[in-house]
Motif scaffolding. Sequence first.
Motif, PDB file in Angstrom:
ATOM      1  N   LEU A  82       0.844  -1.182   0.022  1.00 40.66           N
ATOM      2  CA  LEU A  82      -0.238  -0.078   0.066  1.00 40.66           C
ATOM      3  C   LEU A  82       0.787   1.243   0.127  1.00 40.66           C
ATOM      4  O   LEU A  82       0.637   2.288  -0.654  1.00 40.66           O
ATOM      5  CB  LEU A  82      -1.066  -0.088   1.243  1.00 40.66           C
ATOM      6  N   GLN A  83       2.034   1.328   0.823  1.00 37.34           N
ATOM      7  CA  GLN A  83       2.917   2.255   0.955  1.00 37.34           C
ATOM      8  C   GLN A  83       3.643   2.436  -0.714  1.00 37.34           C
ATOM      9  O   GLN A  83       3.502   3.664  -0.993  1.00 37.34           O
ATOM     10  CB  GLN A  83       3.961   2.190   1.748  1.00 37.34           C
ATOM     11  N   ARG A  86       0.949   4.233  -3.028  1.00 36.19           N
ATOM     12  CA  ARG A  86       0.753   5.644  -2.423  1.00 36.19           C
ATOM     13  C   ARG A  86       1.827   6.436  -3.022  1.00 36.19           C
ATOM     14  O   ARG A  86       1.478   7.527  -3.696  1.00 36.19           O
ATOM     15  CB  ARG A  86       0.446   5.589  -0.737  1.00 36.19           C
ATOM     16  N   GLU A  87       3.019   5.939  -2.949  1.00 40.53           N
ATOM     17  CA  GLU A  87       4.155   6.623  -3.390  1.00 40.53           C
ATOM     18  C   GLU A  87       4.155   6.841  -4.973  1.00 40.53           C
ATOM     19  O   GLU A  87       4.390   7.703  -5.598  1.00 40.53           O
ATOM     20  CB  GLU A  87       5.619   6.083  -3.224  1.00 40.53           C
ATOM     21  N   VAL A  89       1.232   6.918  -6.810  1.00 42.41           N
ATOM     22  CA  VAL A  89       0.240   7.860  -7.041  1.00 42.41           C
ATOM     23  C   VAL A  89       0.914   9.254  -6.557  1.00 42.41           C
ATOM     24  O   VAL A  89       0.615  10.242  -7.625  1.00 42.41           O
ATOM     25  CB  VAL A  89      -0.993   7.597  -6.157  1.00 42.41           C
ATOM     26  N   GLU A  90       1.673   9.432  -5.790  1.00 39.91           N
ATOM     27  CA  GLU A  90       2.286  10.831  -5.499  1.00 39.91           C
ATOM     28  C   GLU A  90       3.153  11.077  -6.607  1.00 39.91           C
ATOM     29  O   GLU A  90       3.054  12.206  -6.858  1.00 39.91           O
ATOM     30  CB  GLU A  90       2.889  10.660  -4.091  1.00 39.91           C
ATOM     31  N   ASP A 172      -1.570  17.026  -2.615  1.00 40.88           N
ATOM     32  CA  ASP A 172      -1.361  15.988  -1.146  1.00 40.88           C
ATOM     33  C   ASP A 172      -2.705  16.173  -0.374  1.00 40.88           C
ATOM     34  O   ASP A 172      -2.985  15.092   0.061  1.00 40.88           O
ATOM     35  CB  ASP A 172      -0.387  16.788  -0.261  1.00 40.88           C
ATOM     36  N   LEU A 175      -5.343  13.951  -2.009  1.00 37.80           N
ATOM     37  CA  LEU A 175      -4.822  12.439  -1.734  1.00 37.80           C
ATOM     38  C   LEU A 175      -5.041  11.833  -0.572  1.00 37.80           C
ATOM     39  O   LEU A 175      -5.549  10.721  -0.336  1.00 37.80           O
ATOM     40  CB  LEU A 175      -3.462  12.352  -2.436  1.00 37.80           C
ATOM     41  N   ASP A 176      -4.738  12.644   0.521  1.00 41.56           N
ATOM     42  CA  ASP A 176      -4.906  12.271   1.617  1.00 41.56           C
ATOM     43  C   ASP A 176      -6.442  11.744   2.035  1.00 41.56           C
ATOM     44  O   ASP A 176      -6.797  10.847   2.602  1.00 41.56           O
ATOM     45  CB  ASP A 176      -4.504  13.328   2.903  1.00 41.56           C
ATOM     46  N   TRP A 179      -7.396   8.821  -0.059  1.00 42.17           N
ATOM     47  CA  TRP A 179      -6.811   7.683   0.335  1.00 42.17           C
ATOM     48  C   TRP A 179      -7.421   7.094   1.622  1.00 42.17           C
ATOM     49  O   TRP A 179      -7.717   5.859   1.476  1.00 42.17           O
ATOM     50  CB  TRP A 179      -5.246   7.843   0.521  1.00 42.17           C
ATOM     51  N   GLU A 180      -7.603   7.875   2.621  1.00 39.51           N
ATOM     52  CA  GLU A 180      -8.289   7.585   3.817  1.00 39.51           C
ATOM     53  C   GLU A 180      -9.732   7.000   3.881  1.00 39.51           C
ATOM     54  O   GLU A 180     -10.178   6.163   4.023  1.00 39.51           O
ATOM     55  CB  GLU A 180      -8.421   8.729   4.785  1.00 39.51           C
ATOM     56  N   LEU A 183      -9.478   3.660   1.482  1.00 40.53           N
ATOM     57  CA  LEU A 183      -8.181   2.688   1.792  1.00 40.53           C
ATOM     58  C   LEU A 183      -8.605   1.288   1.867  1.00 40.53           C
ATOM     59  O   LEU A 183      -8.136   0.296   1.249  1.00 40.53           O
ATOM     60  CB  LEU A 183      -7.412   3.005   3.102  1.00 40.53           C
TER      61      LEU A 183
END
Length: 194
Positions: A82-83, A86-87, A89-90, A172, A175-176, A179-180, A183
């Motif tokens: 998942l990390q 996320r990276e 996507v960033e 950002d 996305l936060d 994402w939350e 998830l």
Amino acid sequence: MSLDNVVEDIRDEARARAEEIKEAGEERAETIRSEAEAEAEALVEEREAEVERQLEREREQALSSAKLEAKQARLSARRDVLQRVREQVETELAELEGDRREELTKTLLDAASVEFEDEDEVLVYGRASDAGLLEDILSNYDGYELAGERDCLGGVVVEGTNSRVRVNNTFDSVLDTVWEDNLKEVSTRLFDDQ
């Protein structure tokens, strides 16, 4: 009856009595030995049963511990995946260019500008590499000016000079939130959880 006969009779009686005592003692010894053997056998069985119960508890604990370690390893692997997602996507958001970047930036600025309709002067901050893009977009907004840089993937931070309101509409922050909110669904899709 002579004294010899009396002595012999007493000896015979004593021998008979000694034989009876000996036999009774042997019987009693046999009984004690049998009881002791039975107690020892029961004690051995009890100890064996206790050892077996202890082994079973230890097996259960070892199995439980192994299952927990496996679960923790799976969860750690999932967190890593998942990390990385996320990276990724960033990275993709940071690398957006052209019309798509302009469109998203303008949409985020429009959404933030609702909070500043009564403001005469509105300050806008964005990513350093987006300065030119932001200058072009802000030329269509009266009272809006580029005020500086923010360390972000893109988007805008907007604040009014009179109201002290600040809206963070960076890639950002969006996305936060996304994402939350998603998830669990992302995890389900990645790991086929049903």
